[in-house]
Design an enzyme around this catalytic site. Structure first.
Site, PDB file in Angstrom:
ATOM      1  N   SER A  40     -45.940 -24.388  72.691  1.00  0.00           N
ATOM      2  CA  SER A  40     -46.807 -24.357  74.010  1.00  0.00           C
ATOM      3  C   SER A  40     -48.374 -24.718  73.676  1.00  0.00           C
ATOM      4  CB  SER A  40     -46.595 -22.949  74.677  1.00  0.00           C
ATOM      5  OG  SER A  40     -47.789 -22.109  73.961  1.00  0.00           O
ATOM      6  N   LYS A  41     -48.942 -24.935  74.742  1.00  0.00           N
ATOM      7  CA  LYS A  41     -50.184 -25.606  74.458  1.00  0.00           C
ATOM      8  C   LYS A  41     -51.275 -24.401  73.755  1.00  0.00           C
ATOM      9  CE  LYS A  41     -50.370 -29.119  77.940  1.00  0.00           C
ATOM     10  NZ  LYS A  41     -50.487 -29.576  79.209  1.00  0.00           N
ATOM     11  N   ARG A  42     -50.649 -23.384  73.800  1.00  0.00           N
ATOM     12  CA  ARG A  42     -51.338 -22.094  72.978  1.00  0.00           C
ATOM     13  C   ARG A  42     -51.457 -22.359  71.453  1.00  0.00           C
ATOM     14  NH1 ARG A  42     -50.092 -19.850  77.602  1.00  0.00           N
ATOM     15  NH2 ARG A  42     -48.285 -19.315  76.743  1.00  0.00           N
TER      16      ARG A  42
END
Ligand code: GLU
Length: 314
Positions: A251-253
């Site tokens: 994920s972009k996290r």
């Protein structure tokens, strides 16, 4: 009749820097089109003002270029046309077309009402709307309007939408049972992804939509909108999602796996492309290779249908 020239697209949401999972779907979308001599469009899906930032738009271009993934149309060189946040008039016109067909209605439900304990869910985890606001009287609408700005929903008929995905094969959904009336404009006025993507793919002449399999279950809704708006349906290819070597979903996290961080750490784009290509079964071992060299090697045959862990080892 001449077959239409193949045109694909990158349609990133600029809500963070690109990570390996985004690079994976971008690479496959590009190869799917380039291997058949087609062209690519870059469209920035920056509809959500709370999540998307101009600096991430620039980051997407930088990351794609660094990997060697080029496009023929769009991006910053194409100007406002290729930023969804600048296309509100176009989406409003499409909504108007649907409104004239009497397909839309305002929905005043709150999040809490939508997520009531017994609400049925779609395969992607979203709630199937119970139709609560579908048959409100004008008077009831006026009353609710006093306290709440409505979202706009489209009424779906009892219809099965069926299509053949280039990778996943036959896929079908019943609009009423699996999907429900869905939102085309949020209560804060932001146009929904489902509407924007359909309008843009059609107006930009996209014939090949290769994207992550998390969007497979959005496709029946998109085909339904194409039918209502009089657009052609492009070819779809939903590729498995890439997981980290330890199996977790990217994920972009996860800042460690952004292309920017990998570049900073001294990694070469060909190294990353080689690892992605080995994961896709296009080469036997994860050795460095450029995206151009992959074009003649591209085939969907060796790609699994299920989510897949990145081959990161040497
Ligand atoms: N903008 C969407 C995303 O980044 C992709 C939309 C699409 O490919 O249809 O998840």
């Amino acid at each position: 009749m001449e077959p239409k020239p193949i045109k694909g697209r990158f349609a990133p949401s600029p809500s963070g820097r690109m990570h390996l999972g985004n690079a994976w779907s971008a690479l496959l979308a590009w190869l799917s089109v380039r291997s058949r001599g087609g062209t690519m469009v870059l469209r920035l899906e920056d509809l959500d003002p709370d999540r998307c930032k101009p600096s991430f738009c620039a980051g997407v271009e930088e990351d794609l270029q660094w990997l060697g993934l080029d496009w023929d149309e769009g991006g910053s060189a194409g100007g406002d046309t290729y930023y969804q946040s600048k296309r509100s008039d176009i989406y409003a016109a499409a909504l108007e077309q649907l409104r004239k067909k009497d397909l839309l209605y305002p929905c005043y439900c709150t999040r809490g009402q939508l997520h009531a304990a017994n609400a049925p869910h779609r395969s992607d985890g979203e709630v199937i709307y119970a139709g609560t606001c579908r048959n409100l009287t004008e008077e009831e609408r006026r009353e609710r309007e006093k306290t709440r700005r409505p979202a706009l929903r489209i009424c779906v008929p009892e219809q099965e939408i069926r299509f053949t995905d280039r990778l996943q094969g036959e896929y079908a959904e019943s609009l009423t049972q699996d999907c429900g009336d869905f939102i085309l404009r949020r209560s804060d006025g932001v146009f929904a992804y489902q509407l924007a993507v359909v309008v843009d793919d059609a107006l930009m002449g996209v014939t090949d939509v290769t994207r992550g399999s998390d969007l497979l279950s959005s496709t029946p809704r998109q085909i339904f909108l194409q039918q209502q708006l009089g657009y052609e349906t492009p070819e779809y290819c939903h590729v498995p999602l890439l997981c980290a070597p330890d199996g977790r979903r990217l994920s972009k996290r996860e800042a460690d796996l952004t292309l920017a961080a990998l570049r900073e750490s001294g990694m070469q784009p060909e190294t990353i492309v080689g690892r992605l290509a080995a994961t896709a079964g296009l080469i036997d071992r994860p050795e460095a290779i450029s995206v151009r060299e992959l074009i003649p090697l591209f085939s969907l045959n060796r790609l699994p249908k299920e989510d897949i862990a990145l081959r990161w080892e040497e």
